[in-house]
Design a protein around this motif. Structure first.
Motif, PDB file in Angstrom:
ATOM      1  N   GLU A  25     -16.612 113.712   1.728  1.00 23.32           N
ATOM      2  CA  GLU A  25     -17.967 113.503   1.226  1.00 23.32           C
ATOM      3  C   GLU A  25     -18.479 114.776   0.563  1.00 23.32           C
ATOM      4  N   GLY A  26     -19.037 114.611  -0.630  1.00 17.40           N
ATOM      5  CA  GLY A  26     -19.709 115.706  -1.309  1.00 17.40           C
ATOM      6  C   GLY A  26     -21.187 115.376  -1.399  1.00 17.40           C
ATOM      7  N   THR A  27     -22.026 116.389  -1.298  1.00 20.40           N
ATOM      8  CA  THR A  27     -23.472 116.154  -1.355  1.00 20.40           C
ATOM      9  C   THR A  27     -24.110 117.067  -2.395  1.00 20.40           C
ATOM     10  N   ALA A  28     -25.276 116.651  -2.854  1.00 20.97           N
ATOM     11  CA  ALA A  28     -26.061 117.461  -3.788  1.00 20.97           C
ATOM     12  C   ALA A  28     -27.530 117.121  -3.586  1.00 20.97           C
ATOM     13  N   GLY A  29     -28.384 117.998  -4.111  1.00 20.56           N
ATOM     14  CA  GLY A  29     -29.813 117.767  -3.993  1.00 20.56           C
ATOM     15  C   GLY A  29     -30.293 117.788  -2.560  1.00 20.56           C
TER      16      GLY A  29
END
Length: 99
Positions: A25-29
């Motif tokens: 899983e990659g996340t942003a914001g």
């Protein structure tokens, strides 16, 4: 000679299955966007924080999706490299472009 070849083919099949089953899983914001991919770099899901998504401009959202995917892809490649190294005993970190 063929006995060793069967072992190598078995290892490759195990690695392929591992990559298919692995998720990253990659996340942003700050967690607004999450991109989940497998070890074959296929996107499995894109998720958004429903409480915050309406305040985001479309261009910014696109950038966050790209950032989250790139983060997940890097982690996926690292995990794949570790698995190949573990299965083969070969250090592939010095071979650019493999992962």
């Amino acid at each position: 000679m063929f006995g060793n070849m069967a072992k190598v083919v078995g290892q490759i099949q195990n690695i392929q299955q591992f990559l298919k089953d692995m998720t990253v899983e990659g996340t942003a914001g700050d967690g607004l966007v999450k991109v989940i991919i497998n070890g074959q770099q296929s996107i499995l899901a894109v998720r958004f924080d429903p409480d915050r998504i309406s305040a985001v401009e479309p261009e910014a959202l696109g950038q966050m999706i790209t950032e989250a995917y790139n983060q997940a892809q890097l982690e996926s490649k690292e995990k794949a490299k570790e698995e190949v190294t573990k299965a083969t005993g070969l250090n592939l970190s010095n071979l650019p472009g493999i992962f």
